[in-house]
Design a protein around this motif. Sequence first.
Motif, mmCIF file in Angstrom:
data_model
loop_
_atom_site.group_PDB
_atom_site.id
_atom_site.type_symbol
_atom_site.label_atom_id
_atom_site.label_comp_id
_atom_site.label_asym_id
_atom_site.label_seq_id
_atom_site.Cartn_x
_atom_site.Cartn_y
_atom_site.Cartn_z
ATOM 1 N N ILE A 250 0.843 -1.201 0.000
ATOM 2 C CA ILE A 250 0.000 0.000 0.000
ATOM 3 C C ILE A 250 0.878 1.251 0.000
ATOM 4 O O ILE A 250 0.612 2.226 -0.715
ATOM 5 N N GLY A 251 1.942 1.241 0.800
ATOM 6 C CA GLY A 251 2.854 2.384 0.832
ATOM 7 C C GLY A 251 3.518 2.601 -0.512
ATOM 8 O O GLY A 251 3.642 3.747 -0.978
ATOM 9 N N TRP A 252 3.931 1.542 -1.143
ATOM 10 C CA TRP A 252 4.604 1.671 -2.452
ATOM 11 C C TRP A 252 3.637 2.202 -3.506
ATOM 12 O O TRP A 252 3.976 3.084 -4.294
ATOM 13 N N VAL A 253 2.428 1.679 -3.520
ATOM 14 C CA VAL A 253 1.426 2.136 -4.489
ATOM 15 C C VAL A 253 1.077 3.599 -4.241
ATOM 16 O O VAL A 253 0.969 4.404 -5.179
ATOM 17 N N SER A 254 0.906 3.993 -2.975
ATOM 18 C CA SER A 254 0.565 5.391 -2.677
ATOM 19 C C SER A 254 1.727 6.317 -3.035
ATOM 20 O O SER A 254 1.516 7.444 -3.507
ATOM 21 N N TYR A 255 2.954 5.872 -2.841
ATOM 22 C CA TYR A 255 4.111 6.669 -3.259
ATOM 23 C C TYR A 255 4.091 6.860 -4.763
ATOM 24 O O TYR A 255 4.313 7.958 -5.265
ATOM 25 N N LYS A 256 3.870 5.786 -5.486
ATOM 26 C CA LYS A 256 3.842 5.870 -6.955
ATOM 27 C C LYS A 256 2.709 6.791 -7.424
ATOM 28 O O LYS A 256 2.870 7.546 -8.383
ATOM 29 N N GLU B 122 5.409 10.627 -6.319
ATOM 30 C CA GLU B 122 6.393 10.618 -7.382
ATOM 31 C C GLU B 122 6.103 11.806 -8.314
ATOM 32 O O GLU B 122 4.961 12.039 -8.685
ATOM 33 N N SER B 123 7.163 12.495 -8.685
ATOM 34 C CA SER B 123 6.956 13.681 -9.539
ATOM 35 C C SER B 123 6.507 13.254 -10.931
ATOM 36 O O SER B 123 7.000 12.287 -11.479
ATOM 37 N N LYS B 124 5.592 14.061 -11.449
ATOM 38 C CA LYS B 124 5.085 13.768 -12.791
ATOM 39 C C LYS B 124 5.855 14.612 -13.791
ATOM 40 O O LYS B 124 5.905 15.821 -13.668
#
Length: 108
Positions: A92-98, A102-104
């Motif tokens: 969940i943390g990785w998905v929310s970071y992505k 994460e800069s677009k």
Amino acid sequence: MTSERDRQKELEHRERTLREREVELRLPEMETNIHATDAAFYQTVKHQPENIQKPWMKKLILGGKLFALGVIALVAVKIASVLAGFIIVGAIGWVSYKLFLESKKTNL
């Protein structure tokens, strides 16, 4: 020459009759030997080790093994659930970071 053949046949006939008589004489002897010696009768006894455990002791040991197996299963489930929680929180943390942090970069 015929006398030689006749003599040979006569000898074979005598040998055959002698063998038959010998068999006839030996057969009753063998039968009496067979029937005279009776087989010895041995009473069988179940082998019992010296340190026999009582039935309740066996049940107690079996119950202890079952209890230990249950405790091991509960500990394994607890460890698996904690590990699964860590994996879920990490995912969940990785998905929310992505998604959010994460800069677009836009290509123009």
